[in-house]
Design an enzyme around this catalytic site. Structure first.
Site, short mmCIF file in Angstrom:
data_model
loop_
_atom_site.label_atom_id
_atom_site.label_comp_id
_atom_site.label_asym_id
_atom_site.label_seq_id
_atom_site.Cartn_x
_atom_site.Cartn_y
_atom_site.Cartn_z
N ALA A 295 4.27 74.39 27.31
CA ALA A 295 4.01 75.83 27.19
C ALA A 295 2.98 76.14 26.12
O ALA A 295 2.29 77.16 26.21
CB ALA A 295 5.31 76.58 26.91
N SER B 229 8.89 74.32 21.95
CA SER B 229 8.30 75.07 23.06
C SER B 229 8.96 74.61 24.35
O SER B 229 9.63 73.58 24.38
CB SER B 229 6.81 74.76 23.16
OG SER B 229 6.62 73.45 23.68
N ASP B 230 8.78 75.34 25.43
CA ASP B 230 9.15 74.79 26.72
C ASP B 230 8.03 73.82 27.14
O ASP B 230 6.99 73.70 26.48
CB ASP B 230 9.39 75.91 27.75
CG ASP B 230 10.33 75.44 28.87
OD1 ASP B 230 10.43 74.22 29.09
OD2 ASP B 230 10.94 76.29 29.55
N TRP B 231 8.26 73.16 28.22
CA TRP B 231 7.45 72.05 28.73
C TRP B 231 5.96 72.42 28.85
O TRP B 231 5.61 73.21 29.71
CB TRP B 231 8.03 71.69 30.10
CG TRP B 231 7.55 70.48 30.78
CD1 TRP B 231 6.36 70.32 31.43
CD2 TRP B 231 8.28 69.26 30.95
NE1 TRP B 231 6.30 69.07 31.98
CE2 TRP B 231 7.47 68.40 31.71
CE3 TRP B 231 9.53 68.80 30.54
CZ2 TRP B 231 7.88 67.12 32.08
CZ3 TRP B 231 9.93 67.54 30.91
CH2 TRP B 231 9.11 66.70 31.66
#
Ligand code: NOJ
Length: 734
Positions: free
Chosen positions: A271, A267-269
């Site tokens: 997210a 995932s992104d940070w």
């Protein structure tokens, strides 16, 4: 169970993975899906070692070049945890690790994907030397809206160029063997649809139809997957109300089922749990369940997988098989990058592995090949008669600004500024006055507080704007030629760097106007992470070079171009608007049924100031004999043209092939689509024939089910200098 099969490197990887998963507890499995930020504490927080020893962490985002500390942490994982599973260390190495190259939209403008491949191969070596096995690049998003700061990380607005450039970056990072110790795992981001935020505001939601997704946003990811990318990062945005991190259609149906991707998705940070902020999931547990079941394997930072999934597995809401599959994917990549067999890095070798002379030479070549000449009234290259140059502007001698929106482990002290590059190039033959003229921002003394608010830092003395301006004017009057170094500060580009205006920042426009009034020829060098609306600058400069954010060899590469030791050959990977109100602006839009007359009601053209693909050089090229030649013996027809160098200097012309399908019942196709290009190097008086076979790849599109199709019927075909030059030929595809 055999004895420790997973540790036996003679066994096939899939067997080793199966064996290992069979030995893992649920907590150990979830640990592999848990990625933590290393932070900036030094020494490292004590709880890291405890968590790693317990198998609670599978990966670190490691923000620094600290190979010894990294080895220490790895030793805890490998020698002190129950199963000895190595950690994987990832970091944002975007346009260089220590040798910082020009940013991606600049590099894409070279129209030479191999240049990006070579640059990222250097980045991979330097990153490996500091103990990374994983980089969060390349960025496969499109640059369709210059307000969005992250255009600075893209390969421009065009899906075809972006696809080639991103596949090349994957090859550069991963090489033939990402486990070789000189290469590592790439991560395609941000999957998907992140680059069409509303109003250019970073992180906002997007509405993208399947048609546009398939033909504009996905091709670059698909090409990079086909190039072998080992990992993908899901994005922050939601498309049509579904957060990308929990989107089963894109993460599983397209990525895994259609494209057969075998690596893992991170995932992104944070997210995963942002699905709660979106109003999609009710709490962290639900967010974690939705994300892992959609196909998002690793959780960056939120820890929600580790905190909530064990219970959900136990009560049957999350199938064990889903978790096992995610763990299998993560372990597979750890094997592929060689971590099980060589978990440590030779910390002593780091210093000799970075900033090697051949890396600096490549960075310099990259500046030469990625700086776009937008205007030249004959002042460039500088005449040998010139004796006095005034270099004016806040970017002329600023090392930090050259590093760009991400700087890896790059250091300002490594940067050759334009001032030093010019001194080095011209030595005592020319007198060079270097004057800052103004700051890059309106209030250069702003500082950010911990809560994110900004205040004026009174400890920094105020610039005396009037005195600085006067200095600039007197330097200009005293010079034969002025080089102006202006643009936008790197701090307002990249992530979170959205802008509502696209002009020069601070008092730079005032400075430019004052200097231009002095009557000397002005060569403007623009430093920027995005295209800007610089009408006055374009009109009043005798020459304009668009240098983007050029990296540590900025000054040397630019001095090569200014002096004429090298000639510009780059093209714009993003169209340049006249006014911010025009964006999103890109060349490959649809053709409407109604004409607007080409101007807004307030007089601003609807066209770009400079379209995608545009760029000049120091000679002139002519296109002639453009024709379609029908194919013989089952071979495809070809678009053919003759290109001649009609000027007095040698040069490189990037010849571009555009197509338009005139009627497509699946959905209208854009006004033009780039489908080929060739860089042609010609001496004065030389000509060359350029041929583009009109293959299915050139003519085709992706239908709503993901299948590539080619229709029979009429196409417009251009062989041209840029997206809006030349006249189309009609080709009937049978
Ligand atoms: C957030 C950014 O969107 C992404 O590009 C980056 O890789 C991660 N943070 C990790 O730093």
């Amino acid at each position: 169970m055999s004895t420790c099969c997973y540790k036996d490197s003679s066994k096939p990887v899939e067997k080793r993975i199966k064996d290992l998963i069979g030995r893992m507890t649920v907590e150990e499995k979830l640990g592999q899906l848990n990625q933590i930020y290393r932070g900036s504490d030094n020494p490292l927080p004590a709880e890291f070692a405890i968590q790693v020893r317990n198998g609670e962490i599978g990966s670190f985002i490691w923000g620094y070049a600290q190979p010894e500390l990294r080895n220490q942490m790895q030793r805890v994982a490998v020698e002190e945890s129950r199963l000895g599973i190595p950690l994987i260390f990832g970091m944002d190495i975007i346009h260089g690790a220590r040798t910082i190259f020009p940013i991606a939209p600049a590099m894409a403008g070279a129209f030479e994907p191999e240049l990006l491949e070579r640059a990222q191969a250097v980045a991979a070596k330097e990153a490996r030397a500091q103990g990374l096995e994983w980089v969060f690049a390349p960025m496969c998003d499109l640059a369709r809206d210059a307000r969005w700061g992250r255009v600075a990380e893209t390969c421009g607005e065009d899906p075809y160029l972006s696809a080639l450039c991103n596949a090349a970056q994957v090859r550069g990072f991963q090489g033939d063997d990402p486990g070789s110790g000189e290469h590592l795992a790439a991560c395609l981001k941000h999957y998907v649809g992140y680059s069409s935020p509303r109003g250019g505001r970073d992180y906002s939601d997007t509405e993208i139809t399947e048609w546009t997704l398939r033909n504009a946003h996905l091709p670059s990811f698909h090409a990079a997957i086909n190039a072998g990318a080992l990992t993908v990062m899901s994005s922050f945005n939601a498309i049509g109300g579904i957060p990308a991190v929990s989107n089963r259609h894109t993460l599983t149906e397209i990525l895994r089922e259609e494209w057969k991707f075998k690596g893992f998705v991170v995932s992104d940070w944070n997210a995963v749990i942002e699905a709660v902020s979106w109003g999609y999931a009710k709490d962290h547990a639900e967010a974690a369940r939705l994300a892992i079941c959609a196909g998002n394997d690793m959780d960056m930072l939120s820890t929600s997988y580790y905190r909530t999934l064990a219970k959900q597995i136990e009560d049957g809401t999350v199938p064990m098989a889903v978790v096992d599959e995610a763990v299998r994917r993560v372990l597979r990549v750890k094997f592929q990058v060689g971590l099980f067999d060589r978990p440590y890095v030779d910390a002593a070798a780091y210093e000799s592995a970075i900033l090697r002379p051949e890396y600096l030479a490549l960075a310099r070549e990259s500046v030469v090949k990625s700086t776009v000449l937008l205007k030249n009234e004959g002042v460039l290259p500088l005449s040998r008669k010139i004796r006095k140059i005034a270099l004016i502007g806040p970017f002329g001698d600023d090392q930090t600004e050259m590093l760009g929106c991400w700087q890896g482990n790059g250091e300002p002290k490594d940067v050759v500024t334009l001032a030093s590059g010019l001194k080095d190039k011209f030595g005592s033959k020319i007198s060079l006055a270097v004057v800052k003229g103004c700051s890059v921002s309106t209030e250069p003394r702003m500082k950010m507080l911990q809560d994110g608010s900004t205040v004026i830092d009174d400890s920094v003395p105020m610039d005396n704007a009037e005195i600085m301006l006067k200095e600039a004017e007197s330097a200009a009057k005293n010079a034969d030629v002025v080089i102006m170094a202006v643009g936008e500060p790197k701090g307002i580009t990249g992530e979170g760097g959205s802008r509502a205006t696209l002009t020069l920042t601070g008092r730079q426009q005032e400075l430019f106007d004052a200097v231009a009034r002095c009557g000397r020829p002005v060569v403007t060098i623009v430093f920027s992470g995005r295209t800007l609306t610089l009408t006055e600058v374009f009109d009043k400069s005798a020459a304009v070079l668009f240098a983007w954010q050029p990296g540590i060899q900025a000054g040397n590469g630019l001095a090569d171009l200014i002096s004429g030791d090298a000639a510009p050959s780059a093209r714009l990977s993003m169209s340049v608007p006249y006014e911010v109100g025009q964006v999103p602006l890109y060349y490959n839009h649809y053709v409407t049924g109604r004409r607007s007359g080409g101007v807004y009601r307030d007089g601003v053209p609807t066209a770009a100031r400079f379209w995608f693909g545009y760029g000049l050089t120091y000679t002139k090229f002519e296109y002639s004999d453009i024709k379609i030649v029908s194919g013989k013996k089952g071979k495809p027809a070809e678009a053919v043209a003759a290109i001649s160098n009609k000027g007095r200097r040698k040069g490189v012309e990037t010849v571009q092939l555009y197509i338009r399908q005139l009627a497509c019942n699946e959905g209208a196709r854009p006004m033009q689509e780039l489908r080929g290009f060739k860089r042609v190097a010609l001496k004065p008086g030389e000509s060359a024939e350029v041929r583009f076979p009109l293959t299915s790849e050139v003519l085709g599109y992706v239908d709503r089910k993901g299948k590539t199709r080619v229709d029979k019927g009429d196409f417009h075909v251009w062989i041209a200098h840029h997206a809006r030059s030349g006249e189309p030929l009609v080709y009937s595809h049978k």
